[in-house]
Structure formats: structure tokens, C-alpha cells
Design a protein around this motif. Structure first.
Motif, short mmCIF file in Angstrom:
data_model
loop_
_atom_site.label_atom_id
_atom_site.label_comp_id
_atom_site.label_asym_id
_atom_site.label_seq_id
_atom_site.Cartn_x
_atom_site.Cartn_y
_atom_site.Cartn_z
N HIS A 245 0.83 -1.20 0.00
CA HIS A 245 0.00 0.00 0.00
C HIS A 245 0.86 1.26 0.00
O HIS A 245 0.55 2.24 -0.70
CB HIS A 245 -0.93 0.00 1.22
CG HIS A 245 -2.18 -0.78 1.01
ND1 HIS A 245 -3.30 -0.26 0.40
CD2 HIS A 245 -2.49 -2.07 1.34
CE1 HIS A 245 -4.26 -1.17 0.35
NE2 HIS A 245 -3.78 -2.28 0.91
N ARG A 246 1.94 1.24 0.76
CA ARG A 246 2.83 2.40 0.79
C ARG A 246 3.43 2.65 -0.60
O ARG A 246 3.46 3.79 -1.08
CB ARG A 246 3.95 2.19 1.82
CG ARG A 246 3.49 2.32 3.27
CD ARG A 246 4.70 2.50 4.19
NE ARG A 246 5.60 1.35 4.14
CZ ARG A 246 5.55 0.33 4.99
NH1 ARG A 246 4.62 0.31 5.95
NH2 ARG A 246 6.42 -0.66 4.92
N GLU A 247 3.91 1.59 -1.23
CA GLU A 247 4.52 1.73 -2.54
C GLU A 247 3.52 2.20 -3.59
O GLU A 247 3.81 3.08 -4.40
CB GLU A 247 5.13 0.39 -2.97
CG GLU A 247 6.34 -0.04 -2.16
CD GLU A 247 6.91 -1.36 -2.65
OE1 GLU A 247 6.88 -1.60 -3.88
OE2 GLU A 247 7.40 -2.15 -1.82
N PHE A 248 2.34 1.62 -3.55
CA PHE A 248 1.31 1.97 -4.54
C PHE A 248 0.85 3.42 -4.32
O PHE A 248 0.70 4.18 -5.28
CB PHE A 248 0.13 1.01 -4.43
CG PHE A 248 -0.92 1.22 -5.48
CD1 PHE A 248 -0.68 0.84 -6.80
CD2 PHE A 248 -2.15 1.78 -5.18
CE1 PHE A 248 -1.64 1.02 -7.78
CE2 PHE A 248 -3.12 1.97 -6.15
CZ PHE A 248 -2.86 1.59 -7.46
N GLY A 249 0.64 3.80 -3.06
CA GLY A 249 0.20 5.16 -2.77
C GLY A 249 1.22 6.19 -3.20
O GLY A 249 0.87 7.24 -3.76
N ASP A 250 2.51 5.92 -2.94
CA ASP A 250 3.57 6.85 -3.34
C ASP A 250 3.65 6.94 -4.87
O ASP A 250 3.91 8.02 -5.42
CB ASP A 250 4.90 6.41 -2.76
CG ASP A 250 4.98 6.57 -1.25
OD1 ASP A 250 4.12 7.28 -0.69
OD2 ASP A 250 5.87 5.96 -0.63
N PHE A 251 3.44 5.82 -5.53
CA PHE A 251 3.44 5.80 -7.00
C PHE A 251 2.33 6.69 -7.54
O PHE A 251 2.54 7.51 -8.44
CB PHE A 251 3.28 4.36 -7.50
CG PHE A 251 3.01 4.25 -8.97
CD1 PHE A 251 4.05 4.36 -9.89
CD2 PHE A 251 1.72 4.02 -9.44
CE1 PHE A 251 3.80 4.25 -11.26
CE2 PHE A 251 1.46 3.92 -10.80
CZ PHE A 251 2.50 4.04 -11.71
N VAL A 252 1.12 6.53 -7.00
CA VAL A 252 -0.02 7.34 -7.46
C VAL A 252 0.24 8.82 -7.16
O VAL A 252 0.00 9.69 -8.01
CB VAL A 252 -1.33 6.88 -6.80
CG1 VAL A 252 -2.47 7.83 -7.16
CG2 VAL A 252 -1.68 5.45 -7.21
N ALA A 253 0.75 9.11 -5.97
CA ALA A 253 0.99 10.50 -5.59
C ALA A 253 1.95 11.19 -6.56
O ALA A 253 1.77 12.38 -6.89
CB ALA A 253 1.55 10.55 -4.17
N ARG A 254 2.94 10.47 -7.03
CA ARG A 254 3.92 11.06 -7.96
C ARG A 254 3.30 11.41 -9.32
O ARG A 254 3.84 12.23 -10.05
CB ARG A 254 5.10 10.11 -8.18
CG ARG A 254 6.01 9.94 -6.98
CD ARG A 254 7.32 9.28 -7.39
NE ARG A 254 7.14 7.95 -7.94
CZ ARG A 254 7.13 6.83 -7.23
NH1 ARG A 254 7.25 6.89 -5.90
NH2 ARG A 254 6.98 5.65 -7.81
N HIS A 255 2.18 10.80 -9.62
CA HIS A 255 1.56 11.01 -10.95
C HIS A 255 0.34 11.91 -10.90
O HIS A 255 -0.37 12.06 -11.91
CB HIS A 255 1.18 9.65 -11.56
CG HIS A 255 2.36 8.85 -12.01
ND1 HIS A 255 3.11 8.09 -11.14
CD2 HIS A 255 2.94 8.70 -13.23
CE1 HIS A 255 4.08 7.49 -11.81
NE2 HIS A 255 4.00 7.86 -13.08
N LEU A 256 0.07 12.53 -9.77
CA LEU A 256 -1.07 13.44 -9.67
C LEU A 256 -0.67 14.85 -10.12
O LEU A 256 0.48 15.28 -9.92
CB LEU A 256 -1.59 13.49 -8.23
CG LEU A 256 -2.15 12.19 -7.66
CD1 LEU A 256 -2.71 12.43 -6.25
CD2 LEU A 256 -3.24 11.62 -8.57
N PRO A 257 -1.60 15.57 -10.72
CA PRO A 257 -1.29 16.95 -11.11
C PRO A 257 -1.06 17.83 -9.89
O PRO A 257 -1.66 17.60 -8.83
CB PRO A 257 -2.55 17.38 -11.89
CG PRO A 257 -3.64 16.50 -11.35
CD PRO A 257 -2.98 15.19 -11.05
#
Length: 234
Positions: A221-233
């Protein structure tokens, strides 16, 4: 001429035939009764699962975290934090902003991804009414749905989110549903592109999964959340 008494079935044979008939009737009855019991148990189990998912959904809706711009996550069991000891630490907690999660386990883009009723993503857009950003995550539960069903659900979702900044995050390669995830990822990428919506593909991520090979560990969950956060405008 054949005598009538020659046509009589011996009494022992008649009793044996009756016994066999009764035994077969009883066996069929027991099988049918077992089918009914199993069906009732399955129905009760399904209803219990849907009740739990609805309770988890309501609990996550009440738990708004962070500060800053308003971010609404519409998703599935991953967004809810299903099977985590502390669901509040699911991947949306890694996003910047004041985050509210509208997640329902088992749901997806298509209307019938879940068997718990009208819980597809398009039916839950009301939560995003005043959001600055809407993150729609999922696709793993659409793994067995036809393209037409996914497209229809996607189109309804986009229509109801008109005027919002939207980011769609596709399914990760969960081993249990890998082939379906890859297929849905391609569909969502094309649909998002046609709709002019930002799409984040996570199909190449290598994440740690629980033994069910479908849900993430806390580290996942930490890895996935950080991945999504990096791709948000911004």
C-alpha cells in the motif's frame, strides 16, 4: 397355455424391489436437501459479505484525513484497505491533500463487477461533488467483464464527473487476476485517452501481495500510494 401363477413375481423379489426404490428415493431426497442447504449457506455468506463491504464503505467515508486541496478517491477494496489491520493506512493515506475515500470492496467500472447491487464507480460520484481532484482507482474486479460493460460504466462515470479534474489509475498486476488486469489496463488507457482524461497505468509495478495474491500488504500500500501521488497533477 401359460398358467397365471407362473407370472407372479416371487414375494422376496418384490420386497427387494421396494427396498431399492425406497433407498433411491431417500438418497435423492438427501441430495436435494443438501443442495438447498448449501445454496442457503452460500446466499447467507454472500449477503454477509455485502453487508461487511457496505459497513467498511461507510466507515471509510467518515474518515477524512490530511489537509490542503480536497481529494476524493473512488475505488475498490484496495482503497478501503481490505485485510489491513488498520485500514486508514491504505494507499490513499499517501496522497497529498484532504483525502476522502469512497471505496467499496469488489466494485469496479462495470455495473456487474460486484454482485452486491448498484455499487459501480459511476453510482458513487456524488461524493466528489465539491472535490478539487478525483482519483478513480481500480479495474481488478472488472477482470472477467466484457469490454462493452467496462466502456459503458466508464462513460457513465466520466459523464457524471464532468467539470472535475479526474485521474484514472488502472489495475496493478495482481497475480491472481493478471491476464484480466492487463486486458482492462489496455481498455482503460484507450478510453481515458479518448475522453481526454489523465490515465496512470500501474500494470508494470512489482508490489508485495498477501497470500491471496490479490490484495496488497501494508508495504505494498505504501509503494502503490507513493506511485499514485507522484503522478497526480500539482
Amino acid at each position: 397355455m401359460i398358467r397365471a401363477d407362473h407370472l407372479r413375481v416371487p414375494r422376496a423379489h418384490s420386497r427387494a424391489a421396494v427396498s431399492v426404490t425406497l433407498a433411491l428415493t431417500l438418497a435423492v431426497g438427501l441430495v436435494l436437501a443438501g443442495v438447498v442447504v448449501l445454496r442457503d449457506r452460500a446466499s447467507a455468506s454472500h449477503a454477509g459479505g455485502c453487508h461487511r463491504f457496505a459497513a467498511d464503505h461507510a466507515a471509510r467515508l467518515r474518515d477524512v484525513t490530511g489537509s490542503g486541496r480536497s481529494v476524493v478517491v473512488i475505488g475498490d477494496s484496495w482503497s478501503v484497505g481490505y485485510k489491513l489491520t488498520d485500514p486508514a493506512r491504505a494507499w490513499p493515506s499517501r496522497l497529498p491533500g484532504r483525502v476522502r475515500v469512497d471505496g467499496f470492496s469488489g466494485s469496479g467500472f462495470s455495473a456487474h463487477a460486484s454482485s452486491c447491487g448498484a455499487v459501480s464507480y459511476a453510482t458513487r460520484t456524488r461524493t466528489a461533488r465539491n472535490a478539487d481532484l478525483v482519483v478513480v482507482e481500480g479495474g481488478l474486479n472488472d477482470f472477467d467483464q466484457p469490454y462493452a460493460a467496462v466502456r459503458s460504466g466508464f462513460d457513465r462515470l466520466v459523464s457524471r464527473l464532468a467539470g472535475h479534474d479526474v485521474v484514472v489509475v488502472g489495475p496493478a498486476p495482481a497475480p491472481r487476476r493478471l491476464a484480466g488486469a492487463r486486458r482492462v489496463d489496455r481498455w482503460l488507457a484507450a478510453l481515458s485517452r479518448a475522453a481526454g482524461i489523465d490515465y496512470v497505468s500501474s500494470i508494470r509495478l512489482r508490489l508485495p501481495y498477501l497470500p491471496d495474491r490479490l490484495h496488497l500488504t501494508l508495504a505494498g500500500h505504501r509503494e502503490f500510494g507513493d506511485f499514485v501521488a507522484r503522478h497526480l497533477p500539482a
